[in-house]
Enzyme design. Structure first.
Site, PDB file in Angstrom:
ATOM      1  N   CYS A  70       0.864  -1.177   0.000  1.00 55.59           N
ATOM      2  CA  CYS A  70       0.000   0.000   0.000  1.00 55.59           C
ATOM      3  C   CYS A  70       0.899   1.225   0.000  1.00 55.59           C
ATOM      4  CB  CYS A  70      -0.861  -0.036   1.271  1.00 55.59           C
ATOM      5  SG  CYS A  70      -1.903   1.407   1.506  1.00 55.59           S
ATOM      6  N   CYS A 180      -1.056   3.567  -6.586  1.00 54.42           N
ATOM      7  CA  CYS A 180      -1.909   3.011  -5.522  1.00 54.42           C
ATOM      8  C   CYS A 180      -2.272   1.613  -5.988  1.00 54.42           C
ATOM      9  CB  CYS A 180      -3.166   3.859  -5.350  1.00 54.42           C
ATOM     10  SG  CYS A 180      -4.467   3.049  -4.372  1.00 54.42           S
TER      11      CYS A 180
HETATM   12  N1  DGL Z   1      -4.009   0.582  -1.778  1.00 52.92           N
HETATM   13  C1  DGL Z   1      -3.608   1.796  -1.231  1.00 52.92           C
HETATM   14  C2  DGL Z   1      -2.398   2.426  -1.871  1.00 52.92           C
HETATM   15  O1  DGL Z   1      -1.618   1.728  -2.500  1.00 52.92           O
HETATM   16  C3  DGL Z   1      -4.479   2.708  -0.441  1.00 52.92           C
HETATM   17  C4  DGL Z   1      -5.867   2.984  -0.827  1.00 52.92           C
HETATM   18  C5  DGL Z   1      -6.695   3.646   0.245  1.00 52.92           C
HETATM   19  O2  DGL Z   1      -7.062   2.934   1.171  1.00 52.92           O
HETATM   20  O3  DGL Z   1      -6.996   4.858   0.121  1.00 52.92           O
HETATM   21  O4  DGL Z   1      -2.168   3.599  -1.749  1.00 52.92           O
END
Ligand code: DGL
Length: 255
Positions: A70, A180
């Site tokens: 993430c 993301c």
């Molecule tokens: N999957 C996440 C990222 O790579 C975060 C998404 C979120 O929860 O806003 O930034």
């Protein structure tokens, strides 16, 4: 010993998907904090608290490595996690480096969550590459919940992306970075909305190469084993595996 993947929800499965293909003999744990998604609209303090809570749960599982799959959690909490644990902690950042390196005179559009775009970490990354004059930013925060609800092909998704991309002069760009992990589910859709000369880049492969270089790989397990958890509770395997199936079915070589 297990390799754990952590994300605010289903986004990190796009990274696990890459790992499954490169590391067939490993045992994996996937922790998606879907009850608290999205992270990108929360404060640094809230996110750090949630990440440390998840790590305390995962630590009990005896880890050989943890991948914070993430970008948002990495930008605010990776140092706090590294300070507490001895196992390797691999983070993620938007793949700006390969994007700007592949450039001629055109620009790069870095898409990420609201929080990733606000953080100093991204500014430092871009400054370190001397790419301040080459890079523009766009939040696609709305895609996070669309992915959580498995709405990759919903009309709302199409309307959202068209709206966010309206006004972008694509001729000025040579690459778009999906910064993301949730955004990876929308690669195909994005591909259809932007001109073919614009490359779509993400950091998942780089993250897995980094992971492989940090651990001893085992090949003693014949069958892949993945345990899934949602916000600290054992999850229904089908809930997460439908996302892995989606990735298997939509994978394209040339993006
Ligand atoms: N999957 C996440 C990222 O790579 C975060 C998404 C979120 O929860 O806003 O930034």
């Amino acid at each position: 010993m297990h390799i754990a993947f952590f994300d605010s929800g289903v986004g990190g499965l796009t990274v696990l998907h890459e790992a499954i293909q490169c590391m067939p003999g490993e045992r994996f744990i996937y922790f998606g904090d879907s009850r608290n998604a999205p992270y990108g609209t929360k404060s640094r303090e809230q996110i750090t608290g949630l990440v440390l809570q998840a790590c305390a749960f995962l630590e009990e599982k005896k880890l050989k490595a943890l991948v914070i799959a993430c970008n948002t959690a990495t930008s605010v909490a990776i140092q706090a996690v590294r300070d507490r644990y001895d196992f390797p902690v691999i983070g993620m950042e938007p793949a700006v480096k390969p994007a700007v390196e592949g450039s001629s005179d055109k620009r790069v559009l870095v898409c990420a969550t609201d929080l990733t775009l606000k953080e100093d970490k991204l500014d430092k990354l871009v400054q370190g590459l001397h790419a301040e004059d080459q890079v523009d930013y766009l939040s696609l925060q709305g895609l996070v919940l669309l992915a959580e609800h498995f709405e990759m092909n919903a009309p709302e998704t199409d309307a959202y992306l068209r709206d966010r991309f309206s006004g972008i002069a694509w001729d000025a760009y040579h690459a778009i970075v999906l910064g993301c992990t949730h955004f990876i589910y929308f690669r195909e859709h994005i591909r259809r909305l932007i001109p073919p000369h614009v490359r779509i880049i993400n950091g998942n492969k780089g993250t897995i190469s980094n992971l492989i270089s940090r651990i001893n790989q085992e090949s003693s397990f014949e069958k892949k084993e993945i345990q899934y958890f949602i916000s600290g509770q054992k999850a229904d395997t089908g809930h997460f595996e439908k996302y892995l199936d989606y990735l298997n079915n939509t994978q394209t070589q040339q993006l």
